[in-house]
Design a protein around this motif. Structure first.
Motif, PDB file in Angstrom:
ATOM      1  N   ASP A  94       0.776  -1.374  -0.056  1.00  0.00           N
ATOM      2  CA  ASP A  94      -0.195  -0.073   0.150  1.00  0.00           C
ATOM      3  C   ASP A  94       0.994   1.265  -0.184  1.00  0.00           C
ATOM      4  OD1 ASP A  94      -2.784   1.252   0.545  1.00  0.00           O
ATOM      5  OD2 ASP A  94      -1.530   2.111   2.256  1.00  0.00           O
ATOM      6  N   ALA A  95       1.951   1.175   0.749  1.00  0.00           N
ATOM      7  CA  ALA A  95       2.970   2.380   0.774  1.00  0.00           C
ATOM      8  C   ALA A  95       3.531   2.612  -0.317  1.00  0.00           C
ATOM      9  CB  ALA A  95       3.814   2.280   1.944  1.00  0.00           C
ATOM     10  N   GLN A  96       3.899   1.651  -1.441  1.00  0.00           N
ATOM     11  CA  GLN A  96       4.659   1.718  -2.489  1.00  0.00           C
ATOM     12  C   GLN A  96       5.922   1.945  -2.161  1.00  0.00           C
ATOM     13  OE1 GLN A  96       2.576   4.375  -5.276  1.00  0.00           O
ATOM     14  NE2 GLN A  96       0.487   3.594  -5.045  1.00  0.00           N
ATOM     15  N   ALA A  97       6.376   1.368  -1.128  1.00  0.00           N
ATOM     16  CA  ALA A  97       7.812   1.371  -0.777  1.00  0.00           C
ATOM     17  C   ALA A  97       8.708   0.759  -1.936  1.00  0.00           C
ATOM     18  CB  ALA A  97       8.106   0.937   0.460  1.00  0.00           C
ATOM     19  N   THR A  98       9.808   1.315  -2.368  1.00  0.00           N
ATOM     20  CA  THR A  98      10.787   0.500  -3.213  1.00  0.00           C
ATOM     21  C   THR A  98      12.084   0.026  -2.430  1.00  0.00           C
ATOM     22  OG1 THR A  98      11.812   2.874  -3.535  1.00  0.00           O
ATOM     23  CG2 THR A  98      10.119   2.182  -5.114  1.00  0.00           C
ATOM     24  N   THR A  99      12.317   0.632  -1.265  1.00  0.00           N
ATOM     25  CA  THR A  99      13.422   0.092  -0.380  1.00  0.00           C
ATOM     26  C   THR A  99      12.918  -0.272   0.997  1.00  0.00           C
ATOM     27  OG1 THR A  99      15.015   1.738  -1.426  1.00  0.00           O
ATOM     28  CG2 THR A  99      15.760   0.623   0.620  1.00  0.00           C
ATOM     29  N   GLY A 160     -10.974  -2.446   8.884  1.00  0.00           N
ATOM     30  CA  GLY A 160     -10.289  -3.749   8.891  1.00  0.00           C
ATOM     31  C   GLY A 160      -8.927  -3.483   8.275  1.00  0.00           C
ATOM     32  N   PHE A 161      -8.677  -2.512   7.563  1.00  0.00           N
ATOM     33  CA  PHE A 161      -7.523  -2.386   6.666  1.00  0.00           C
ATOM     34  C   PHE A 161      -6.941  -1.025   7.321  1.00  0.00           C
ATOM     35  CE2 PHE A 161     -10.138  -4.518   3.825  1.00  0.00           C
ATOM     36  CZ  PHE A 161      -9.255  -5.595   3.315  1.00  0.00           C
ATOM     37  N   PRO A 162      -5.635  -1.057   7.674  1.00  0.00           N
ATOM     38  CA  PRO A 162      -4.576   0.118   7.991  1.00  0.00           C
ATOM     39  C   PRO A 162      -4.851   1.373   7.041  1.00  0.00           C
ATOM     40  CG  PRO A 162      -3.613  -1.747   8.667  1.00  0.00           C
ATOM     41  CD  PRO A 162      -4.692  -2.108   7.398  1.00  0.00           C
ATOM     42  N   LYS A 163      -4.611   2.407   7.602  1.00  0.00           N
ATOM     43  CA  LYS A 163      -4.569   3.539   6.948  1.00  0.00           C
ATOM     44  C   LYS A 163      -3.398   4.310   7.250  1.00  0.00           C
ATOM     45  CE  LYS A 163      -8.233   5.681   8.627  1.00  0.00           C
ATOM     46  NZ  LYS A 163      -8.701   4.400   9.737  1.00  0.00           N
ATOM     47  N   GLY A 164      -2.543   4.889   5.934  1.00  0.00           N
ATOM     48  CA  GLY A 164      -1.399   5.663   6.279  1.00  0.00           C
ATOM     49  C   GLY A 164      -1.521   6.828   6.510  1.00  0.00           C
ATOM     50  N   ALA A 165      -1.379   7.646   7.990  1.00  0.00           N
ATOM     51  CA  ALA A 165      -1.315   8.879   8.041  1.00  0.00           C
ATOM     52  C   ALA A 165      -0.216   9.461   7.599  1.00  0.00           C
ATOM     53  CB  ALA A 165      -1.473   9.005   9.510  1.00  0.00           C
ATOM     54  N   MET A 166      -0.418  10.536   6.726  1.00  0.00           N
ATOM     55  CA  MET A 166       0.892  11.332   6.045  1.00  0.00           C
ATOM     56  C   MET A 166       1.396  12.417   6.997  1.00  0.00           C
ATOM     57  SD  MET A 166      -0.119  11.177   1.935  1.00  0.00           S
ATOM     58  CE  MET A 166      -1.836  11.817   2.092  1.00  0.00           C
ATOM     59  N   LEU A 167       2.221  12.356   7.726  1.00  0.00           N
ATOM     60  CA  LEU A 167       2.608  13.283   8.473  1.00  0.00           C
ATOM     61  C   LEU A 167       3.768  14.558   7.664  1.00  0.00           C
ATOM     62  CD1 LEU A 167       3.179  11.603  11.882  1.00  0.00           C
ATOM     63  CD2 LEU A 167       1.119  12.445  10.769  1.00  0.00           C
ATOM     64  N   THR A 168       3.470  15.709   7.910  1.00  0.00           N
ATOM     65  CA  THR A 168       4.256  16.673   6.974  1.00  0.00           C
ATOM     66  C   THR A 168       5.340  17.338   7.613  1.00  0.00           C
ATOM     67  OG1 THR A 168       2.827  18.450   7.506  1.00  0.00           O
ATOM     68  CG2 THR A 168       1.876  17.047   5.943  1.00  0.00           C
ATOM     69  N   GLY A 357      -3.451  13.732   5.001  1.00  0.00           N
ATOM     70  CA  GLY A 357      -4.690  12.967   5.126  1.00  0.00           C
ATOM     71  C   GLY A 357      -4.055  11.456   5.107  1.00  0.00           C
ATOM     72  N   TYR A 358      -4.958  10.409   4.716  1.00  0.00           N
ATOM     73  CA  TYR A 358      -4.599   9.221   4.538  1.00  0.00           C
ATOM     74  C   TYR A 358      -4.152   8.877   3.324  1.00  0.00           C
ATOM     75  CZ  TYR A 358      -7.155   8.638   9.090  1.00  0.00           C
ATOM     76  OH  TYR A 358      -7.717   8.557  10.354  1.00  0.00           O
ATOM     77  N   TRP A 359      -3.030   8.258   3.274  1.00  0.00           N
ATOM     78  CA  TRP A 359      -2.467   7.813   1.883  1.00  0.00           C
ATOM     79  C   TRP A 359      -3.362   7.073   1.190  1.00  0.00           C
ATOM     80  CZ3 TRP A 359       1.812   8.432  -1.436  1.00  0.00           C
ATOM     81  CH2 TRP A 359       2.061   7.536  -2.106  1.00  0.00           C
TER      82      TRP A 359
END
Length: 504
Positions: A94-99, A160-168, A357-359
């Motif tokens: 979900d986070a689309q991490a590459t590393t 039931g699914f986590p949400k990615g809080a985008m801290l700025t 917001g949520y990613w």
């Protein structure tokens, strides 16, 4: 003036280059060294696609990666090492991490998931972390917008699914500046960080003292005895803990004979605390105490019960007052109409600390934020005539166990798959160590039988340890209202009876 949250590194690296900024185990890093390492790491991450997922217990390298993401204009996602493999897989994708940077003890878990992580191109273990730093020269600090995300922390989701809080950059900078005022954090401060860095109470607390030119001590496997030893050894002035840690500290033999004289302020929060424990803590340590009320979505703390209020028995059931830079109002949930003092409603908060917001979840973001910029906390209560906030319930039914946020819907979704279960409700009940623990009330299908022990054994492999109910009860039917909604208040009531501080 730079919008980048890491701009403070330049100032302190120039003013106090040899001062120790970060202590992690035996490693001590000065501000000059920290700036050099962060600027190199930023280049290494840029070469590998930018977004980095970190999975490890508390360690200084996680702070360096978080700062490197900010320095380089990308995003660091700090993962919860307690999660089950399927949960980690979902978050990394979900986070689309590459590393992925992973601690040695969790490397096997990531390797087992590797074929299910299509976007991940590089996996770096902690054994190769120094090589990652030296793989790039220093790069210039990126120009960023104030609302660019540099830290993404996942919260449990009501669906039931986590949400990615985008801290700025702006949100974390504002939080650090606001909390420095409240807790007198400065370049003279020595800050102990036992909270997990995947929790906003760990990452933002570690950031606070660095932002102010102080020292952050990252503790990997904290025990009450080891924390007291570090307080004495490093002359710790500030720390933030959950009530379970406070309970452990006051239980250490002859704790009053140990040297804790350097302590100036102890913060606690993230789960309920009993009045008897709080009274024992106040009698044990000669320092200021503050209870904090916060949210990941607000970069950390937004309400504080200060030390003076702790000395007033009538205030001990309160969550305190809004901190600097924070507006708080109590509204009627359905209409959003602001309510007068003393009237029960939902708390809403507005602040520059607020997340972007949520990613990837604009609908969930829109449900949380009002059109005029207020964030719905999901907590219900009232504000008294003196401005003190009193929490009486959680609108969203979230359970906080040992500082971890758990949404019952996640647990219910798993239990509903059991062939003997017709209906189920999960909720929080008091726990002396963790604040709350999970209990499941189960309705069995006709002619079906299953024991509490059998159910606990069945769901253990499917849930992270802190998400597993520790008690299972059996009931003929769940109480529901006319529209069919389960009345969890009725299920919780017998367990919380007589507890004034049930949901702080």
């Amino acid at each position: 003036m730079s919008n980048n949250v890491t701009a403070f590194l330049d100032g302190w690296a120039e003013k106090t280059p040899d001062k120790i900024a970060l202590i992690s185990g035996a490693q001590q890093t000065s501000f000059a060294q920290l700036r050099e390492r962060v600027s190199r790491l930023a280049g290494a991450l840029q070469q590998r696609g930018g977004r980095v997922f970190v999975l490890d217990k508390n360690v200084g390298s996680t702070i360096e990666l978080m700062l490197a993401a900010g320095w380089g204009g990308t995003t660091c996602i700090i993962g919860n090492w307690r999660l089950a493999p399927a949960e980690l897989e979902w978050i990394i994708n979900d986070a689309q991490a590459t590393t992925v940077v992973v601690g040695a003890e969790f490397a096997a878990s990531i390797e087992a998931l590797r074929s299910k992580l299509p976007l991940v191109t590089h996996v770096v273990t902690s054994d190769d972390f120094e090589a990652l730093i030296t793989s790039s020269g220093p790069v210039a600090r990126a120009n960023v917008a104030p609302d660019d995300c540099f830290l993404q922390l996942y919260t449990s989701g009501t669906t039931g699914f986590p949400k990615g809080a985008m801290l700025t950059h702006r949100g974390m900078s504002e939080h650090s500046a606001n909390m420095a005022k409240v807790f007198d954090v400065s370049e003279k401060s020595v800050n102990l960080v036992p909270m997990p860095l995947f929790h906003v109470g760990g990452s933002s607390w570690a950031m606070l003292s660095l932002f102010c030119g102080g020292t952050s001590i990252i503790t990997r496997d904290p025990t009450p005895a080891s924390l007291l030893q570090q307080i004495a050894q490093h002359r710790v002035t500030h720390t933030f803990v959950v009530p379970a840690i406070l309970q452990g500290l006051v239980a250490v033999p002859r704790v009053k004979d140990l040297d804790t004289s350097s302590l100036q302020t102890v913060l606690y929060g993230a789960s309920p605390i009993s009045v008897p424990l709080l009274e024992k803590v106040l009698a044990t340590f000669s320092c200021r105490f503050a209870q904090v009320y916060g949210m990941t979505e607000l970069s950390g703390v937004f309400c504080v019960l200060d030390d003076a209020a702790h000395r007033d028995p009538q205030r001990l059931a309160s969550a305190g007052k809004p901190s600097p830079g924070v507006e708080l109002r109590c509204v009627e949930p359905a209409s959003g109409r602001e309510l007068p003092r003393g009237q029960l409603g939902e708390f809403q908060v507005r602040s520059a600390q607020m997340m972007k917001g949520y990613w990837g979840q604009p609908e969930a973001t829109a449900q949380l934020l009002t059109r005029d910029g207020w964030l719905k906390t999901g907590d219900a209560g009232h504000v008294d005539d003196d401005g003190f906030v009193f929490i009486t319930d959680r609108i969203k039914d979230m359970v906080i166990t040992g500082g971890e946020n758990v949404y019952p819907s996640e647990i219910e979704r798993v239990l509903q798959r059991h062939p003997a279960i017709a209906d189920v409700a999960v909720f929080g009940i008091p726990h002396e160590k963790w604040g709350e623990t999970l209990r499941a009330e189960v309705v069995l299908k006709p002619s079906q039988q299953v024991s509490e022990a059998e159910l606990i054994a069945w769901f253990q492999p499917q849930l992270a340890t802190y998400k597993r109910p520790t008690q299972v009860g059996f009931i003929a039917a769940l109480p529901r209202n006319a529209s069919g909604k389960v009345l969890k208040r009725e299920l919780r009531a017998p367990f919380w009876q007589g507890r004034a501080r049930s949901l702080v």
